[in-house]
Structure formats: structure tokens, C-alpha cells
Design a protein around this motif. Structure first.
Motif, PDB file in Angstrom:
ATOM      1  N   GLU A 122       1.035  -1.358  -0.014  1.00  0.00           N
ATOM      2  CA  GLU A 122      -0.219  -0.261   0.321  1.00  0.00           C
ATOM      3  C   GLU A 122       0.977   1.384   0.140  1.00  0.00           C
ATOM      4  O   GLU A 122       0.830   2.265  -0.594  1.00  0.00           O
ATOM      5  N   ASN A 123       2.086   1.119   0.994  1.00  0.00           N
ATOM      6  CA  ASN A 123       3.053   2.337   0.851  1.00  0.00           C
ATOM      7  C   ASN A 123       3.656   2.241  -0.453  1.00  0.00           C
ATOM      8  O   ASN A 123       4.819   2.879  -0.044  1.00  0.00           O
ATOM      9  N   GLY A 124       3.997   1.633  -1.592  1.00  0.00           N
ATOM     10  CA  GLY A 124       4.493   2.033  -2.661  1.00  0.00           C
ATOM     11  C   GLY A 124       6.085   1.023  -2.161  1.00  0.00           C
ATOM     12  O   GLY A 124       7.043   1.174  -3.403  1.00  0.00           O
ATOM     13  N   LYS A 125       5.995   0.349  -1.002  1.00  0.00           N
ATOM     14  CA  LYS A 125       7.744  -0.305  -1.345  1.00  0.00           C
ATOM     15  C   LYS A 125       7.943  -1.948  -2.277  1.00  0.00           C
ATOM     16  O   LYS A 125       9.113  -2.278  -2.670  1.00  0.00           O
ATOM     17  N   LEU A 126       7.075  -2.335  -2.809  1.00  0.00           N
ATOM     18  CA  LEU A 126       7.239  -3.410  -3.551  1.00  0.00           C
ATOM     19  C   LEU A 126       5.813  -3.437  -3.741  1.00  0.00           C
ATOM     20  O   LEU A 126       4.545  -3.004  -3.838  1.00  0.00           O
ATOM     21  N   ASP A 127       5.978  -4.492  -5.163  1.00  0.00           N
ATOM     22  CA  ASP A 127       4.508  -4.509  -6.372  1.00  0.00           C
ATOM     23  C   ASP A 127       4.088  -6.017  -5.447  1.00  0.00           C
ATOM     24  O   ASP A 127       4.468  -6.808  -4.929  1.00  0.00           O
ATOM     25  N   LEU A 128       3.387  -6.551  -6.275  1.00  0.00           N
ATOM     26  CA  LEU A 128       2.410  -7.401  -6.402  1.00  0.00           C
ATOM     27  C   LEU A 128       3.041  -9.040  -6.201  1.00  0.00           C
ATOM     28  O   LEU A 128       3.375  -9.964  -5.122  1.00  0.00           O
ATOM     29  N   THR A 129       4.208  -8.694  -7.301  1.00  0.00           N
ATOM     30  CA  THR A 129       4.996 -10.084  -7.602  1.00  0.00           C
ATOM     31  C   THR A 129       6.269 -10.364  -6.696  1.00  0.00           C
ATOM     32  O   THR A 129       5.987 -11.032  -5.932  1.00  0.00           O
ATOM     33  N   ARG A 130       6.883  -8.664  -5.871  1.00  0.00           N
ATOM     34  CA  ARG A 130       7.611  -8.970  -5.071  1.00  0.00           C
ATOM     35  C   ARG A 130       6.428  -9.556  -3.363  1.00  0.00           C
ATOM     36  O   ARG A 130       7.438 -10.366  -2.546  1.00  0.00           O
ATOM     37  N   ALA A 131       5.326  -9.636  -3.261  1.00  0.00           N
ATOM     38  CA  ALA A 131       4.703  -9.269  -1.895  1.00  0.00           C
ATOM     39  C   ALA A 131       4.745 -10.779  -2.384  1.00  0.00           C
ATOM     40  O   ALA A 131       4.820 -11.697  -1.098  1.00  0.00           O
ATOM     41  N   GLU A 132       4.254 -11.696  -3.476  1.00  0.00           N
ATOM     42  CA  GLU A 132       3.600 -13.068  -3.350  1.00  0.00           C
ATOM     43  C   GLU A 132       5.244 -13.401  -3.460  1.00  0.00           C
ATOM     44  O   GLU A 132       5.539 -15.008  -2.989  1.00  0.00           O
ATOM     45  N   ALA A 133       6.253 -12.943  -3.725  1.00  0.00           N
ATOM     46  CA  ALA A 133       8.093 -13.983  -4.068  1.00  0.00           C
ATOM     47  C   ALA A 133       8.165 -13.953  -2.147  1.00  0.00           C
ATOM     48  O   ALA A 133       9.022 -15.037  -2.115  1.00  0.00           O
ATOM     49  N   ILE A 134       7.762 -12.743  -1.393  1.00  0.00           N
ATOM     50  CA  ILE A 134       7.880 -12.985   0.046  1.00  0.00           C
ATOM     51  C   ILE A 134       7.230 -14.085   0.592  1.00  0.00           C
ATOM     52  O   ILE A 134       7.832 -14.802   1.646  1.00  0.00           O
ATOM     53  N   ALA A 135       5.438 -14.097   0.070  1.00  0.00           N
ATOM     54  CA  ALA A 135       5.950 -16.108   0.552  1.00  0.00           C
ATOM     55  C   ALA A 135       5.859 -17.137  -0.073  1.00  0.00           C
ATOM     56  O   ALA A 135       5.942 -18.165   1.124  1.00  0.00           O
ATOM     57  N   ASP A 136       6.180 -17.534  -1.177  1.00  0.00           N
ATOM     58  CA  ASP A 136       6.806 -18.057  -1.379  1.00  0.00           C
ATOM     59  C   ASP A 136       8.686 -18.322  -0.663  1.00  0.00           C
ATOM     60  O   ASP A 136       8.638 -19.830  -0.732  1.00  0.00           O
ATOM     61  N   LEU A 137       9.645 -17.291  -0.152  1.00  0.00           N
ATOM     62  CA  LEU A 137      10.283 -17.316  -0.104  1.00  0.00           C
ATOM     63  C   LEU A 137      10.242 -18.288   2.089  1.00  0.00           C
ATOM     64  O   LEU A 137      10.691 -18.875   2.284  1.00  0.00           O
ATOM     65  N   VAL A 138       9.202 -17.652   2.069  1.00  0.00           N
ATOM     66  CA  VAL A 138       8.699 -18.221   3.825  1.00  0.00           C
ATOM     67  C   VAL A 138       8.532 -19.606   3.663  1.00  0.00           C
ATOM     68  O   VAL A 138       9.056 -20.536   4.129  1.00  0.00           O
ATOM     69  N   ALA A 139       7.596 -19.946   2.668  1.00  0.00           N
ATOM     70  CA  ALA A 139       7.594 -21.482   2.502  1.00  0.00           C
ATOM     71  C   ALA A 139       8.504 -22.492   1.138  1.00  0.00           C
ATOM     72  O   ALA A 139       7.752 -23.443   1.321  1.00  0.00           O
ATOM     73  N   ALA A 140       9.393 -21.951   1.207  1.00  0.00           N
ATOM     74  CA  ALA A 140      10.459 -22.792  -0.065  1.00  0.00           C
ATOM     75  C   ALA A 140      11.095 -23.681   0.838  1.00  0.00           C
ATOM     76  O   ALA A 140      11.478 -24.169   2.238  1.00  0.00           O
ATOM     77  N   GLU A 141      10.779 -25.330  -0.215  1.00  0.00           N
ATOM     78  CA  GLU A 141      11.483 -26.046   1.076  1.00  0.00           C
ATOM     79  C   GLU A 141      12.758 -26.476   0.448  1.00  0.00           C
ATOM     80  O   GLU A 141      13.466 -27.342   1.042  1.00  0.00           O
ATOM     81  N   THR A 142      12.934 -26.094  -1.045  1.00  0.00           N
ATOM     82  CA  THR A 142      14.234 -26.808  -1.978  1.00  0.00           C
ATOM     83  C   THR A 142      15.062 -25.167  -2.049  1.00  0.00           C
ATOM     84  O   THR A 142      14.579 -24.002  -2.350  1.00  0.00           O
ATOM     85  N   ASP A 143      16.696 -25.607  -2.378  1.00  0.00           N
ATOM     86  CA  ASP A 143      17.690 -24.713  -2.479  1.00  0.00           C
ATOM     87  C   ASP A 143      16.736 -23.781  -4.458  1.00  0.00           C
ATOM     88  O   ASP A 143      16.667 -22.880  -4.665  1.00  0.00           O
ATOM     89  N   GLN A 144      16.087 -24.721  -4.617  1.00  0.00           N
ATOM     90  CA  GLN A 144      16.055 -23.919  -5.795  1.00  0.00           C
ATOM     91  C   GLN A 144      14.303 -23.179  -6.079  1.00  0.00           C
ATOM     92  O   GLN A 144      14.545 -22.204  -6.797  1.00  0.00           O
ATOM     93  N   GLN A 145      13.719 -23.218  -4.639  1.00  0.00           N
ATOM     94  CA  GLN A 145      11.663 -22.702  -5.229  1.00  0.00           C
ATOM     95  C   GLN A 145      13.020 -21.733  -3.904  1.00  0.00           C
ATOM     96  O   GLN A 145      12.441 -20.719  -4.464  1.00  0.00           O
ATOM     97  N   ARG A 146      13.639 -21.712  -2.775  1.00  0.00           N
ATOM     98  CA  ARG A 146      14.643 -19.870  -2.951  1.00  0.00           C
ATOM     99  C   ARG A 146      14.826 -19.453  -3.828  1.00  0.00           C
ATOM    100  O   ARG A 146      14.592 -18.252  -3.784  1.00  0.00           O
ATOM    101  N   ARG A 147      16.291 -20.117  -4.805  1.00  0.00           N
ATOM    102  CA  ARG A 147      16.648 -18.986  -5.356  1.00  0.00           C
ATOM    103  C   ARG A 147      15.181 -18.130  -6.703  1.00  0.00           C
ATOM    104  O   ARG A 147      15.581 -17.141  -7.299  1.00  0.00           O
ATOM    105  N   GLN A 148      13.949 -19.183  -7.195  1.00  0.00           N
ATOM    106  CA  GLN A 148      13.215 -18.241  -7.860  1.00  0.00           C
ATOM    107  C   GLN A 148      12.322 -17.071  -6.901  1.00  0.00           C
ATOM    108  O   GLN A 148      12.082 -16.275  -7.710  1.00  0.00           O
TER     109      GLN A 148
END
Length: 457
Positions: free
Chosen positions: A133-159
Motif C-alpha cells: 500500500e505504501n509503494g515499497k513493493l509490487d504484488l509480484t514481490r509480495a508474492e515472492a516473500i510468501a514463496d520465500l517463507v514457504a520454500a523447501e528446496t534450494d531451487q525454490q529459494r532461488r526462484q
């Protein structure tokens, strides 16, 4: 966003896993004020403000005691910090409490914040949503944060890291820029029909739309990102009693499937999730492929063939003790989407019969012989499927849906009978593209995206 929110930003401690450090985060207009009240024993009585010397220097960790704001009792002693708006993760004033990780400490800290009366517990994903909401990130970056928290493998983390660094955002914004330039040309032709516009504008518009459609089509055909988020689907197929379930158990390192000498024991698809060489894998054991008069087994065979057809990779398991070459030729010929360059033929039971064939992987599911070679082949095949291309891969069904809608609008624009209709279709295409990054706001969409985050993010 007038509320000041708080939440535990680290895993909830348990009796078995208390943790060394827990971090409590606050965000909102009164976060700094909360920090004063929590770290000064008599802050309420003395009426400190945000400019009081009791407030630490911004962006610098300071050792402080944490107190109950009502009783003045000390709860813990740890490091605290605060961040001035807009120079924080959420774009708001933020504060952090780095405390010991015991359950009593964390519980006491959260209760102390609640007692302040002007802070509330954050909803799941609310910190990240405020950053959006405050312009610090867009939705794709926000979704990437969720993916990073949920990453279980190195390749998922890299993506996830690649997406969080803005790779997808830049790609989609480049497309949006191209689309808006095309739309501007169309609007000029509509607004100034009697003017002599620069020659070649019609060709530029057609070329721009064609280029955009081609690049989006290639992006939609690239399944790497979705495979990596959801896991590569590998189907284990073969005749009954070849050792498919035993091989699944060997790869999973546990008894995930029932193993029996009775043919037809496996009737349904059994799945296990694995990390093979950094690649997330969904490994599926299927019913033995054979003709049967049993209606239930027939359904199992149908499901096995369907799973083999939809899988990213197939392992054909054969019995080394019973004419496996002829069985291989028959099953390969009858298996839809068999890829001889990538799919793997596994000949099991080499503890009973020797196998010498460079085109197959000999293993013993009983002793584990040949397992390293099989794992190497699977990792090699996975790497070939996921080999890096020039552009970042599409990662979510939400993106795919918007891009398909964008493609349809662009296709209509190319065949529109009037300039005004073409312009409207390009405008709709840009709206669909903008929804991916959040350039076009739809609050219901934001609710769906952020509700799946964990509390504290």
C-alpha cells in the motif's frame, strides 16, 4: 492504515523448541510511542513523547529492558530498534523487539503490547500488505516473500529471490510500457483524425501488438516457475510386481506404499513429496499396467495412464527376472507423451538377475544398489526440464489467468473493425497486465493474495 499493528515475526516457540531469539514487530503511527511505554518503567506517568530522549536513535539496536506497562514488572532484557517512516519495510514507523525465545517471554511481551490499548494484533500478511500500500513493493514481490517463507528446496529459494529482486516486475512493466505506447498511437488516431500523423503509425501499432502477443505466448508456454512452486510431477509406472511401490519407498526412505507379492495391490495413485538435488518433486506410485477383468483394478490402470500422461517425467519400472526388454517396448509404445530423451527406464531386482544395458538404470529396491545412479538421472532430467531461459518464468495461476485475458484482448485488437474498438481492447489488455503487479487496484484480489500469508509477515 491509522492502526498500529503488532505480531510475532518468528515461529511460535513451543516447549520442545523454545528458540534462542524471538522478534516482535510493530508498525503504524504509534509504534515508536509503544516502544517508549514498553521500555520505560514509568513511561505512562512521565508522559514521554516520540521526541523524548528515551527513544533510541533510529535504525540502531539498543539494549533495553521490557516492562509490563501496567504493573511495571520486568518481562525480559533484549535489543530494540525503531525505524522512521517512510524508511522502513512497511513505509510506516516500525519498531522491533528482539527478545529471548521462551514461551513465557513471548507471551508476556504480546500481552504487554495489548495492554497499551492503542495497538492491535496484525492480520495474516498485513505487514506485507502495508508495504504494498505504501509503494515499497509490487504484488509480484509480495508474492515472492510468501514463496520465500514457504520454500523447501534450494531451487525454490532461488526462484523466490529472483522474483523478490523484481525480475517478474520488470518483465511485466516492460510489456505494459510497450502496450501503453501502442495505445497512445491509437488514441492519437482517434483524437486527431484530420491531422497528418507520422507515416507508418499503423504498421507500428500492428508490430507492437504482434510483438507483445508473441512474448506473452512464450511466457505462457514456459512452465518452469509453476513446476518449481508446486513440484515436478514424476509418475512411477510399469507392470504389476515390478517393484514400483518398493522403489517409491526406497526414494522416500519410508514405507509410504504397501508392498506385496500379490499383483494389483496398488489400486490408486499414492503420492510423496521429496527434495531431490534441490528440486521439489511429487513422486506418484501407480497401479500396475495390465489387462484386468476387475472393475476396480481397471479404474486404477486408467488413473495410472492418466497420471503418466500428465506427469513432467516418467519412471518405467520393469522386472529384471522376466523378459523386461519386450515389456519395455510394449509399454513405451502405449504410454502417452513418452520422451525417450528424458523419461527413465528402471530395471529392478538386479539382486536376482544381472542387467547390462546402457539405456536403462539397473537397481535393486531391496538392497539399494543403483540408487545413486537413479537419483543422478532424475536430477539430470529435472535440470533439463528446468533449464534457465532468458526471461524469468511465470510462477502463479493468478498471473497465468491475467495473461490469458491479456492475450485474448490483444487478439481482438488485431482484428477490430474500427480504431476505437482496437484501442478499447488494448486498454483492456493493459488492465489485465496491470492487475498482476497491482498497478490496477482490485481490493478483493488483494484480500485473496494476502490472506494466505502467515501472521507477522
Amino acid at each position: 492504515m491509522d492502526d498500529t499493528i503488532y505480531a510475532l515475526g518468528t515461529p511460535v516457540p513451543s516447549r520442545a523448541h523454545p528458540g534462542a531469539i524471538s522478534v516482535v514487530r510493530l508498525s503504524g503511527p504509534r509504534a515508536a510511542e509503544a516502544l517508549i511505554f514498553l521500555t520505560e518503567r514509568r513511561a505512562f506517568e512521565r508522559g514521554h513523547s516520540a521526541r523524548d530522549p528515551a527513544l533510541p536513535e533510529p535504525r540502531r539496536m539498543t539494549l533495553r529492558s521490557l516492562y509490563d506497562p501496567k504493573s511495571g514488572e520486568a518481562i525480559d532484557r533484549g535489543l530494540v530498534a525503531w525505524f522512521e517512516a517512510p524508511n522502513s519495510e512497511t513505509g510506516e514507523t516500525m519498531a522491533e523487539l528482539h527478545l529471548h525465545g521462551g514461551r513465557a517471554v513471548v507471551g508476556g511481551a504480546l500481552e504487554a503490547i495489548a495492554k497499551l490499548g492503542f495497538c492491535r494484533m496484525a492480520e495474516p500478511g498485513e505487514f506485507t500488505r502495508r508495504a504494498f500500500e505504501n509503494g515499497k513493493l509490487d504484488l509480484t514481490r509480495a508474492e515472492a516473500i510468501a514463496d520465500l517463507v514457504a520454500a523447501e528446496t534450494d531451487q525454490q529459494r532461488r526462484q523466490a529471490m529472483q522474483q523478490m529482486d523484481g525480475a517478474l516486475h520488470r518483465l511485466y512493466e516492460d510489456w505494459r510500457t510497450l502496450g501503453l505506447r501502442t495505445l497512445a498511437h491509437l488514441e492519437a488516431a482517434i483524437d486527431f483524425p484530420d491531422e497528418d500523423l507520422p507515416p507508418g503509425i499503423a504498421d507500428e501499432v500492428h508490430a507492437g501488438i504482434t510483438q507483445l502477443r508473441a512474448e506473452i505466448a512464450a511466457h505462457l508456454d514456459d512452465r518452469r516457475g509453476e513446476r518449481l512452486r508446486e513440484g515436478l510431477h514424476i509418475a512411477i509406472i510399469g507392470p504389476p510386481n515390478a517393484g514400483k511401490s518398493s522403489l517409491l519407498n526406497l526414494l522416500a526412505r519410508r514405507d509410504a506404499a504397501i508392498v506385496s507379492e500379490t499383483a494389483g495391490t496398488t489400486r490408486d495413485v499414492i503420492e510423496v513429496h521429496l527434495d531431490l538435488g534441490g528440486w521439489p518433486v511429487v513422486l506418484a506410485d501407480t497401479a500396475g499396467l495390465r489387462e484386468s477383468g476387475d472393475a476396480i483394478e481397471q479404474e486404477g490402470v486408467r488413473r495410472a495412464r492418466a497420471r503418466a500422461a500428465s506427469a513432467d517425467l516418467r519412471l518405467l519400472v520393469l522386472d529384471a527376472t522376466s523378459g523386461w526388454q519386450a515389456e519395455r517396448d510394449k509399454l513405451v509404445a502405449s504410454t502417452e507423451r513418452w520422451d525417450g530423451a528424458r523419461d527413465i527406464v528402471v530395471v529392478n531386482k538386479i539382486d536376482r538377475a544381472s542387467v547390462a544395458d546402457a539405456d536403462v538404470v539397473p537397481v535393486s529396491a531391496l538392497s539399494g544398489d543403483g540408487l545413486p545412479e537413479l537419483l543422478g538421472r532424475i536430477e539430470q532430467a529435472a535440470g533439463a526440464l528446468m533449464q534457465e531461459g532468458g526471461a524469468p518464468p511465470l510462477t502463479r495461476a493468478r498471473h497465468r489467468e491475467a495473461l490469458v485475458e491479456c492475450q485474448a484482448s490483444l487478439a481482438r485488437a488485431l482484428t477490430a473493425s474500427e480504431i476505437a474498438l482496437a484501442a478499447e481492447d488494448v486498454r483492456l489488455a493493459m488492465r489485465a497486465l496491470g492487475r498482476i503487479t497491482g498497478t490496477v487496484r482490485i481490493d478483493e484480489l488483494l484480500d485473496i493474495i494476502f490472506r494466505d500469508f502467515c501472521i507477522g509477515k
